[in-house]
Design a protein around this motif. Structure first.
Motif, mmCIF file in Angstrom:
data_model
loop_
_atom_site.group_PDB
_atom_site.id
_atom_site.type_symbol
_atom_site.label_atom_id
_atom_site.label_comp_id
_atom_site.label_asym_id
_atom_site.label_seq_id
_atom_site.Cartn_x
_atom_site.Cartn_y
_atom_site.Cartn_z
ATOM 1 N N LEU A 14 0.823 -1.211 0.000
ATOM 2 C CA LEU A 14 0.000 0.000 0.000
ATOM 3 C C LEU A 14 0.857 1.262 0.000
ATOM 4 O O LEU A 14 0.490 2.257 -0.629
ATOM 5 C CB LEU A 14 -0.953 -0.009 1.191
ATOM 6 C CG LEU A 14 -2.060 -1.072 1.132
ATOM 7 C CD1 LEU A 14 -2.859 -1.085 2.424
ATOM 8 C CD2 LEU A 14 -2.960 -0.845 -0.072
ATOM 9 N N SER A 15 2.003 1.222 0.671
ATOM 10 C CA SER A 15 2.867 2.411 0.692
ATOM 11 C C SER A 15 3.457 2.681 -0.690
ATOM 12 O O SER A 15 3.585 3.838 -1.095
ATOM 13 C CB SER A 15 3.958 2.280 1.754
ATOM 14 O OG SER A 15 4.933 1.329 1.389
ATOM 15 N N LEU A 17 2.022 1.707 -3.589
ATOM 16 C CA LEU A 17 0.899 2.138 -4.430
ATOM 17 C C LEU A 17 0.527 3.595 -4.145
ATOM 18 O O LEU A 17 0.200 4.347 -5.064
ATOM 19 C CB LEU A 17 -0.302 1.215 -4.228
ATOM 20 C CG LEU A 17 -0.115 -0.221 -4.712
ATOM 21 C CD1 LEU A 17 -1.325 -1.076 -4.356
ATOM 22 C CD2 LEU A 17 0.187 -0.273 -6.205
ATOM 23 N N ALA A 18 0.586 4.003 -2.882
ATOM 24 C CA ALA A 18 0.303 5.403 -2.536
ATOM 25 C C ALA A 18 1.343 6.325 -3.174
ATOM 26 O O ALA A 18 0.998 7.395 -3.688
ATOM 27 C CB ALA A 18 0.273 5.580 -1.022
ATOM 28 N N ALA A 19 2.606 5.919 -3.143
ATOM 29 C CA ALA A 19 3.657 6.738 -3.776
ATOM 30 C C ALA A 19 3.440 6.814 -5.279
ATOM 31 O O ALA A 19 3.635 7.874 -5.888
ATOM 32 C CB ALA A 19 5.036 6.176 -3.449
ATOM 33 N N SER A 21 0.628 6.745 -6.806
ATOM 34 C CA SER A 21 -0.533 7.585 -7.104
ATOM 35 C C SER A 21 -0.282 9.052 -6.767
ATOM 36 O O SER A 21 -1.124 9.898 -7.035
ATOM 37 C CB SER A 21 -1.763 7.070 -6.358
ATOM 38 O OG SER A 21 -1.590 7.226 -4.968
ATOM 39 N N SER A 22 0.889 9.345 -6.207
ATOM 40 C CA SER A 22 1.239 10.723 -5.867
ATOM 41 C C SER A 22 2.037 11.345 -7.010
ATOM 42 O O SER A 22 3.185 10.951 -7.245
ATOM 43 C CB SER A 22 2.080 10.746 -4.584
ATOM 44 O OG SER A 22 2.722 11.982 -4.443
ATOM 45 N N THR A 85 10.512 -0.335 0.072
ATOM 46 C CA THR A 85 9.954 -0.014 1.375
ATOM 47 C C THR A 85 10.930 -0.442 2.456
ATOM 48 O O THR A 85 11.772 -1.311 2.227
ATOM 49 C CB THR A 85 8.611 -0.730 1.614
ATOM 50 O OG1 THR A 85 8.838 -2.141 1.640
ATOM 51 C CG2 THR A 85 7.598 -0.394 0.531
ATOM 52 N N PHE A 94 7.090 3.602 2.516
ATOM 53 C CA PHE A 94 7.766 3.775 1.238
ATOM 54 C C PHE A 94 9.116 4.430 1.470
ATOM 55 O O PHE A 94 9.236 5.379 2.248
ATOM 56 C CB PHE A 94 6.905 4.638 0.306
ATOM 57 C CG PHE A 94 7.597 5.003 -0.971
ATOM 58 C CD1 PHE A 94 7.771 4.065 -1.973
ATOM 59 C CD2 PHE A 94 8.098 6.279 -1.158
ATOM 60 C CE1 PHE A 94 8.430 4.398 -3.151
ATOM 61 C CE2 PHE A 94 8.743 6.620 -2.330
ATOM 62 C CZ PHE A 94 8.907 5.678 -3.324
#
Length: 195
Positions: A14-15, A17-19, A21-22, A85, A94
Motif C-alpha cells: 500500500l505504501s 501504491l500510494a507513492a 498515485s502521488s 519499502t 515507502f
C-alpha cells in the motif's frame, strides 16, 4: 519449476501504491524511466530484501536480516523502476524509487530461476560492503519470508554488476559462495604493533 513468490505485507504494498498515485512522488523521483512512463503504473514481483550477515564461526552459515521489500514498477509492457519499502517502528513505509543495472539483472535472474528443476522462494540478498546484490533462492518455498534464514540447499545468483571475481548470473550453491563473501568482508589482519 515456477518460483513461489512470498506475499508482501499489505502495508508495504500500500505504501508503494500510494507513492505511485502521488504525482509529486513520481515527478520528483530520480528515475527518468518512471517520470516519462506512459500508461498506468503497477507494483508487482514483491521480493523481500535481506542483509547478508557473515557467519560468526568458520564453516558456519551466514545469517540474513530482513531490511525491506522491493517491488518492480511495471509501465505497460516493461519494468520502469523499483519501489522500495523499509520497516520503521511505525510499520512499513515507502522508501524510494530506483532504477539502474540491478533492475534488469533481477528480471533476468528471475527468468533464469524459473528454469531450475526445483521450486524456490525468491529473495534479494544485499551485501553492501561489496556493492553486491544477489537473487537468493531459498529451498523452503513456503517459509515465512520475514524470518527465512540461509539453508545449505539454497542457491545464489549474483546480479550484474557483480564484484570482481564473481560471475553474475551464474547459479552458485550458497555453501560455496557465502564463505567467499565472508572472507572478502572480513577486516584485514593486524600486522603487529609499531616498533
Amino acid at each position: 519449476m515456477p518460483l513461489l513468490v512470498p506475499p508482501a505485507p499489505s502495508p508495504a504494498l500500500l505504501s508503494v501504491l500510494a507513492a505511485l498515485s502521488s504525482p509529486t512522488a513520481v515527478r520528483e523521483a530520480r528515475t527518468p524511466a518512471l517520470r516519462t512512463a506512459q500508461g498506468p503504473l503497477d507494483a508487482e514481483h514483491p521480493l523481500p530484501v535481506h542483509l547478508f550477515v557473515p557467519a560468526t564461526v568458520p564453516g558456519g552459515l551466514p545469517q540474513a536480516r530482513l531490511t525491506g521489500w522491493r517491488f518492480h514498477i511495471r509501465a505497460g509492457a516493461g519494468v520502469a523502476a523499483a519501489g522500495e519499502t523499509v520497516l520503521t517502528p511505525d510499520g512499513w513505509v515507502f522508501s524510494r524509487f530506483s532504477e539502474g543495472p540491478f533492475l534488469a539483472s533481477t528480471e533476468r535472474a528471475l527468468r533464469q530461476a524459473d528454469t531450475l528443476p526445483n521450486t524456490y522462494q525468491p529473495h534479494l540478498l544485499s551485501v553492501p560492503g561489496l556493492y553486491m546484490l544477489a537473487l537468493w533462492l531459498h529451498c523452503r518455498p513456503r517459509a515465512d519470508a520475514a524470518t527465512a534464514q540461509p539453508d545449505p540447499s539454497d542457491l545464489l545468483v549474483p546480479l550484474a554488476p557483480a564484484p570482481p571475481g564473481i560471475t553474475s548470473h551464474r547459479v552458485h550453491r550458497l555453501v560455496d559462495l557465502a564463505p567467499v563473501l565472508s572472507v572478502r568482508l572480513a577486516p584485514p589482519p593486524l600486522l603487529g604493533s609499531p616498533a
